[in-house]
Design a protein around this motif. Structure first.
Motif, short mmCIF file in Angstrom:
data_model
loop_
_atom_site.label_atom_id
_atom_site.label_comp_id
_atom_site.label_asym_id
_atom_site.label_seq_id
_atom_site.Cartn_x
_atom_site.Cartn_y
_atom_site.Cartn_z
N ARG A 133 0.83 -1.20 0.00
CA ARG A 133 0.00 0.00 0.00
C ARG A 133 0.87 1.25 0.00
NH1 ARG A 133 -1.24 3.97 2.82
NH2 ARG A 133 -0.19 3.26 4.69
N ILE A 134 1.89 1.26 0.83
CA ILE A 134 2.78 2.42 0.92
C ILE A 134 3.48 2.66 -0.42
CG2 ILE A 134 4.94 3.24 1.97
CD1 ILE A 134 3.92 1.95 4.62
N LYS A 135 3.97 1.59 -1.04
CA LYS A 135 4.63 1.72 -2.34
C LYS A 135 3.66 2.20 -3.41
CE LYS A 135 7.00 -1.93 -3.44
NZ LYS A 135 7.51 -3.31 -3.52
N ASN A 136 2.46 1.60 -3.45
CA ASN A 136 1.46 1.98 -4.45
C ASN A 136 0.98 3.41 -4.29
OD1 ASN A 136 1.54 -0.48 -5.76
ND2 ASN A 136 -0.11 -1.34 -4.56
N ASP A 137 0.93 3.89 -3.05
CA ASP A 137 0.50 5.26 -2.78
C ASP A 137 1.63 6.28 -3.01
OD1 ASP A 137 -1.99 4.32 -2.14
OD2 ASP A 137 -1.77 4.57 0.03
N GLY A 138 2.85 5.76 -3.29
CA GLY A 138 3.97 6.66 -3.54
C GLY A 138 4.49 7.35 -2.30
N GLU A 139 4.22 6.76 -1.12
CA GLU A 139 4.70 7.36 0.12
C GLU A 139 6.20 7.12 0.26
OE1 GLU A 139 2.43 6.43 3.64
OE2 GLU A 139 0.60 6.19 2.46
#
Length: 143
Positions: A133-139
């Motif tokens: 999720r963090i990677k997909n959200d670009g965080e």
């Protein structure tokens, strides 16, 4: 790009288009790359194409996004030494990390919430889902 629902003839259209490109438009078969989402779809498409053409053009490449991108990365590296870890290896690494975090937490804090850091399959799945999720959200990695 061909985008349509199941059973609508996507594979039929693609394999006939490839044959047309080779036999009527003079396209070199080794310059054709067919990418799909699943390994099963890629294998089905390749099998149907080879059957349609009596296996005359084995150099047409079929693959998934992941397999094609992996090959591009591997071939672009010097020495071609790219290796991916298995799911089991990934789970073992995360289990080890969680155990170390739990041990450190217990050393510095009270044990009441330590079970959250157990290396159980469910906790590993939750951790992987959160990383994704963090990677997909670009965080940022700090997140």
């Amino acid at each position: 790009m061909v985008l349509a629902g199941p059973g609508s003839g996507k594979t039929f259209v693609i394999i006939h288009r490839i044959r047309h490109l080779i036999e009527n438009a003079g396209i070199d078969p080794q310059t054709i790359l067919v990418i799909t989402f699943t390994k099963a779809a890629a294998m089905e498409m390749q099998s149907r194409f080879q059957k349609l053409t009596d296996q005359k053009y084995p150099e047409v490449h079929f693959g998934t996004f992941h397999s094609v991108f992996y090959q591009i990365i591997r071939l672009s590296m010097s020495g071609n030494r790219l290796e991916l870890i298995t799911e089991k290896e990934k789970n073992n690494i995360l289990q080890h990390i969680l155990k170390n975090l739990k041990d450190e937490y217990l050393y510095h804090n009270m044990p009441q919430d330590a079970e959250l850091m157990e290396g159980s399959i469910d906790n590993i799945r939750q951790l992987l889902a959160e990383i994704s999720r963090i990677k997909n959200d670009g965080e940022s990695p700090d997140a």
